[in-house]
Design a protein around this motif. Structure first.
Motif: not given
Length: 354
Positions: A21-38
């Motif tokens: 169900k949660y395979s490849n969850e590392f692909m859902n962490i997110g990229v770009d500090a600008a996006a993560l800040g929002m």
């Protein structure tokens, strides 16, 4: 105790292969500090090289070659998360991009051979290995004949390696669209793993035998050899405002949809919805302050009551000509646990150096 803990972590990591169900969850962490800040509420606003991850249709706004780099550490610097991406327009109606994500824990102690057949402890038999996940993405975006409407697709290759114990290959596709109105409203839809991403595992029998013999009566069966990642949707809307020419304000709302029942704030037997809200304040298109909140979860307490948890984030950014430097301070879990991470990212727009 430290050696025992390392051995346990190794065994647990291998036993997790059976989870689909949660395979490849590392692909859902997110990229770009600008996006993560929002709080990742950017599916409708992303419009640079990082759009290859968030919504490939946004790549159509790239006017010249762009390069992005990011690094962050998680779990008290045990795990490292790195990202690199490049995008370039190929004509006035289409853009391509490539990106690479690596999420890894390096220098793990392998203590499975610490004790020999005679019961002797030999520390020279301890070795090191890494568990690393790689995601390579090729993106393509194109304008549609309808004014303000774009689409994009991703083709993904997943590579996962756990020392010499096991490794896997996976393949999948994403698709996204964006639409912008004349009064600057933006809408976006990102469909991840639309064909379900398939991972196929292979195991080294000799190496896995060491795990099977480490604790008597445990880990006697090989984990499942395949994983399926179920599709997910990210639906977003945003609006930008300009004040007195120098000040800007952007607000964005995203709904993250999983087709399962879980602890999200809105959850049914068909799908679960988790909202994320992000804000960005800009000054003279040079200095940016960001904040956001997301990952709302109904957590079950010991007394069987439920409490609402959430994940806050903050960030700052600096832009000078073609150089963008961003920082995000975000929590990988929720506000109740001190697992905050510092995320740094860099973006270069080659047009400024022509």
């Amino acid at each position: 105790m430290k050696l025992k803990l390392t051995l346990v972590l190794t065994i647990v990591s291998l036993s997790l292969f059976a989870q689909t169900k949660y395979s490849n969850e590392f692909m859902n962490i997110g990229v770009d500090a600008a996006a993560l800040g929002m709080s990742n509420a950017v599916s409708s606003t992303t419009s640079d090289v990082n759009a290859g991850y968030w919504n490939p249709s946004g790549l159509i706004n790239v006017e010249d070659n762009q390069l992005a780099l990011m690094h962050s550490s998680y779990f008290a610097n045990i795990a490292n998360y790195d990202y690199a991406a490049f995008a370039m327009p190929i004509d006035d109606r289409s853009t391509i991009g490539i990106s690479l994500i690596r999420f890894a824990v390096d220098d793990i102690l392998d203590t499975t051979q610490l004790i020999d057949d005679q019961g002797n402890v030999n520390y020279d038999r301890i070795s090191l290995f890494s568990t690393a996940d790689y995601g390579f993405t090729f993106s393509y975006a194109r304008k549609l004949p309808v004014q303000g409407l774009n689409y994009g697709i991703n083709a993904k290759v997943i590579r996962r390696v756990i020392g010499d114990f096991a490794n896997s290959w996976g393949f999948g596709f994403d698709a996204g669209i964006q639409f912008q109105t004349e009064n600057n409203w933006k809408f976006g839809i990102m469909a991840r793993d639309i064909t379900t991403t398939f991972n196929s595992w292979s195991y080294d029998e000799e190496s896995f035998a060491r795990i099977q013999n480490a604790i008597e009566g445990q880990n006697q069966e090989l984990p499942e050899s395949s994983e399926i990642t179920i599709p997910k949707l990210q639906i977003g809307v945003s609006k930008s405002y300009l004040f007195h020419y120098d000040y800007s304000f952007k607000t964005a709302l995203d709904l993250n949809v999983r087709f399962e029942q879980n602890n999200d704030i809105i959850s049914t037997s068909f799908a679960s919805i988790n909202p994320a809200l992000g804000f960005e304040f800009g000054y003279v298109d040079m200095i940016f302050l960001r904040t956001g909140v997301g990952n709302f979860q109904n957590e079950l307490q010991i007394d069987n009551s439920e409490s609402l948890s959430f994940q806050p984030s903050f960030g700052v950014g600096f832009k000078y000509k073609g150089i963008h430097v961003d920082y995000a301070f975000t929590d990988i879990g929720d506000q109740s646990v001190a697992l905050y991470s510092n995320v740094f990212s860099l973006k270069l727009d080659f047009s400024a150096f022509r």
